[in-house]
Design a protein around this motif. Sequence first.
Motif, PDB file in Angstrom:
ATOM      1  N   GLN A 112      15.423  18.581  -6.483  1.00  0.00           N
ATOM      2  CA  GLN A 112      16.573  18.420  -7.377  1.00  0.00           C
ATOM      3  C   GLN A 112      17.722  17.733  -6.633  1.00  0.00           C
ATOM      4  N   ARG A 113      17.923  18.148  -5.408  1.00  0.00           N
ATOM      5  CA  ARG A 113      19.015  17.573  -4.626  1.00  0.00           C
ATOM      6  C   ARG A 113      18.798  16.077  -4.429  1.00  0.00           C
ATOM      7  N   ALA A 114      17.583  15.706  -4.042  1.00  0.00           N
ATOM      8  CA  ALA A 114      17.292  14.292  -3.813  1.00  0.00           C
ATOM      9  C   ALA A 114      17.508  13.502  -5.100  1.00  0.00           C
ATOM     10  N   PHE A 115      17.085  14.079  -6.220  1.00  0.00           N
ATOM     11  CA  PHE A 115      17.204  13.382  -7.496  1.00  0.00           C
ATOM     12  C   PHE A 115      18.668  13.192  -7.906  1.00  0.00           C
ATOM     13  N   HIS A 116      19.437  14.288  -7.857  1.00  0.00           N
ATOM     14  CA  HIS A 116      20.840  14.178  -8.262  1.00  0.00           C
ATOM     15  C   HIS A 116      21.628  13.312  -7.275  1.00  0.00           C
ATOM     16  N   ASP A 117      21.272  13.387  -5.996  1.00  0.00           N
ATOM     17  CA  ASP A 117      21.903  12.501  -5.019  1.00  0.00           C
ATOM     18  C   ASP A 117      21.621  11.048  -5.344  1.00  0.00           C
ATOM     19  N   LEU A 118      20.392  10.789  -5.780  1.00  0.00           N
ATOM     20  CA  LEU A 118      20.009   9.420  -6.109  1.00  0.00           C
ATOM     21  C   LEU A 118      20.856   8.874  -7.257  1.00  0.00           C
ATOM     22  N   THR A 119      20.986   9.654  -8.324  1.00  0.00           N
ATOM     23  CA  THR A 119      21.761   9.161  -9.470  1.00  0.00           C
ATOM     24  C   THR A 119      23.221   8.981  -9.084  1.00  0.00           C
TER      25      THR A 119
ATOM     26  N   MET B 214      33.338  18.659  -0.860  1.00  0.00           N
ATOM     27  CA  MET B 214      33.040  17.224  -0.938  1.00  0.00           C
ATOM     28  C   MET B 214      34.062  16.418  -0.144  1.00  0.00           C
ATOM     29  N   GLN B 215      35.304  16.918  -0.116  1.00  0.00           N
ATOM     30  CA  GLN B 215      36.369  16.222   0.607  1.00  0.00           C
ATOM     31  C   GLN B 215      36.314  16.481   2.104  1.00  0.00           C
ATOM     32  N   SER B 216      35.690  17.594   2.482  1.00  0.00           N
ATOM     33  CA  SER B 216      35.703  18.009   3.886  1.00  0.00           C
ATOM     34  C   SER B 216      34.684  17.207   4.699  1.00  0.00           C
ATOM     35  N   GLN B 217      35.012  16.986   5.970  1.00  0.00           N
ATOM     36  CA  GLN B 217      34.114  16.238   6.854  1.00  0.00           C
ATOM     37  C   GLN B 217      32.864  17.042   7.182  1.00  0.00           C
ATOM     38  N   SER B 218      32.946  18.369   7.115  1.00  0.00           N
ATOM     39  CA  SER B 218      31.820  19.182   7.574  1.00  0.00           C
ATOM     40  C   SER B 218      30.781  19.458   6.482  1.00  0.00           C
ATOM     41  N   PHE B 219      30.985  18.883   5.301  1.00  0.00           N
ATOM     42  CA  PHE B 219      30.026  19.109   4.210  1.00  0.00           C
ATOM     43  C   PHE B 219      29.580  17.780   3.611  1.00  0.00           C
ATOM     44  N   PRO B 220      28.487  17.796   2.828  1.00  0.00           N
ATOM     45  CA  PRO B 220      28.048  16.552   2.176  1.00  0.00           C
ATOM     46  C   PRO B 220      29.129  15.990   1.247  1.00  0.00           C
ATOM     47  N   ASN B 221      28.963  14.726   0.861  1.00  0.00           N
ATOM     48  CA  ASN B 221      29.997  14.059   0.061  1.00  0.00           C
ATOM     49  C   ASN B 221      29.687  13.968  -1.417  1.00  0.00           C
ATOM     50  N   THR B 222      28.577  14.548  -1.841  1.00  0.00           N
ATOM     51  CA  THR B 222      28.215  14.430  -3.255  1.00  0.00           C
ATOM     52  C   THR B 222      28.159  15.813  -3.896  1.00  0.00           C
ATOM     53  N   VAL B 223      28.280  15.844  -5.217  1.00  0.00           N
ATOM     54  CA  VAL B 223      28.183  17.100  -5.959  1.00  0.00           C
ATOM     55  C   VAL B 223      26.850  17.778  -5.638  1.00  0.00           C
ATOM     56  N   SER B 224      25.772  17.001  -5.775  1.00  0.00           N
ATOM     57  CA  SER B 224      24.449  17.592  -5.573  1.00  0.00           C
ATOM     58  C   SER B 224      24.230  17.961  -4.111  1.00  0.00           C
TER      59      SER B 224
END
Lengths: 449, 269
Positions: free
Chosen positions: A40-47, B187-197
Amino acid sequence: MLRILTIVVLSLAAVGTGFWGYQEHKEKNAILINAENSYQRAFHDLTFGIDRIHDQIGATLAMNTRKSLSPALADVWRLTSEAHSDVGQLPLTLLPFNKTEEFLGSIGDFSYKAAVRDLEKEPLTNEEYAHLKNLHEQSADIQNELRKVQHMVLKNNLRWMDVELALATEKEGTDNTIIDGFKTVEKKSQGYSETNVSTLPGDMNKLDDNHLKKNKAAPISQKEAVEKAKEYVQMKQVNDIKVTKSGKGSDFSFYSIHMTNKDGGEASIDMTRRGGYPLWYIINREVGKPALSLNDANNKAVEFLNRNKMKDLVLYDSTQYDNVGVFTFVGEQDGIRIYPDAVKVKVALDNGQVVGVAANEYLENHHERKLEKPALTESEAEKFINSKVEIQEERLAVIKNDLNKEVLCYEFLGTLGEDTYRILINAKDGTEEQVEKLRRAEPVYDNLL
Amino acid sequence: MRIRPKMKRTAVTIAFVISLVTGSLSIMPEPSHAFSGQVIQKGASGDDVIELQARLQYIGYYKGKIDGVYGWGTYWAVRNFQEAFGLPIDGLVGATTKNKLVKASKYDKSYVKSQIEKGRSFTHYGKQSKQAKNKAGSSGNKPMATSVPPGFSQNDIQLMANAVHGEARGEPYEGQVAVAAVILNRMQSQSFPNTVSGVIFEPRAFTAVADGQIWLTPNETSKRAVLDAINGWDPTGDALYYFNPDTATSAWIWTRPQIKKIGKHIFCN
């Protein structure tokens, strides 16, 4: 005796096996969920990645100078490689998805080559520009198709594990939405060979100079805070109030006040201990069908700001979300917009009640600024803009740049094709501080399927 | 008495003219007060916006899709129209702008509506011909497009609503906005990923993801909470973590500087 012993041993063994089996089952489930989650993560990251690629290519179309174009193209390259790796993590090995991957590859190649080239000496040719435009349109198609699949996945709780199964068993004619969706994405691709999460121009990071930390006003008591909160929120028939103090991890101390009323509505408000400045508040209640226009609601928001003596603000943006209007006001000094001094006001469109205010940014940043005279004239600044952009509106504005400094800019709003862009040119030296494609309304995918 | 026949003739002529005028009025496809009384402002949506876009498209100012949302494209069309017709250029569609627009354009409400209902999106609604391209547009009386905060798609919002519902249903509304705000702060923090998912599916980040509760169907409240958080409400004071003190198993989480408690969750840095 022996018989009883055997029974005991056997039943213990049975219980033990049962317990072991249950544990195994639990572990298996946990692993399944884990695997599903990474799909799911890979998919939502992709979109999300495709969304970004599309927007970022769009922004490069409106850029002019090498200084901002090269990093932007490098960013496109980075985003495509991320999207590529996301595709690689999906269980699509059995599905022909190579055209989409090729498409991503071709965007990546182009943006890499253009990014490392000295664009000052060798600017983009007209053909390359046309190619970029083409990529922009194609990425829009793919983005749209992927979003449809994503909408279906979220709406119907589709599992990637099922896709894997369906693909592995190769059942013909199985109706699998994900597979079908990806096939469409693939078809669309056949014809072709880092994010700033801010709703305002400029960077979202906090300024180092936080006025709330330096706030030296006299502290107020809990009782006073409650009185102030009631006055500010104007909630009727309050029947329960709770107040708590902030913890030690906060930059400054504040009170949190939570109120409920008879109709099941609730209001939350945070207020600084020193001076009792309301940081934000929010009311949660069912909002009925709109009876007011967005413009009427706008006037209610302005009334609220005036009543609470929040001065020097102008409307920056208004948006209707179903039954509420959200209004963003930004600071203004000597006719220059001050974007860091932002206040958001949310108004219910059923009766015009102000159901939310977020004033923390305003309180943190607002002060009388010493504004320098711009070194460039407006027409000089305009020369730094890509000649293909048709300028519609221009003004002076102060933004936070990515070095976390406030800078005076010329803000240009212009159109290129059907898209609108915001271009911020430093008023001192003509640097392109930010080029941003402004989003359009999104189609409702429910209707499209 | 010589005046009489003349008067008679004039009366007949007047009657004739009146009947002509009223007759032509009743033939005219649209009444002049088609718009409702509201001042249409950027960001609005609904029938008035559809009419506004259709009219502006008819006289060549608007080139985008008729989608019923007053976005940037519509805004420039309105401003250019106001400029050309000598009106104050403010992007607000009030009584004067509406009157000028109604005089300058035509709007066949039932035609536009029926085309929209047939799921067609206009590429051109103008003088030459009433063309509509047969392409997916929308159906029924549902809105065709919706406003989304910049940087987020409807699906991003849905995914966040799923996470908020899984993590904080049963919490006060403030607590739900707070969970959404933590996702955004990460999402804004440097220590975490940048996307919602990326943030939501980070292994061991959220218990609702680990135990599958994220796939429960979220309610409208959690979606509202997500929108509020995206639009700038952060009840947590920039928190990056939160935990439930009754169920937290990690000793480490207690060492984080705590900002405040909302409902059952303690939010910290």
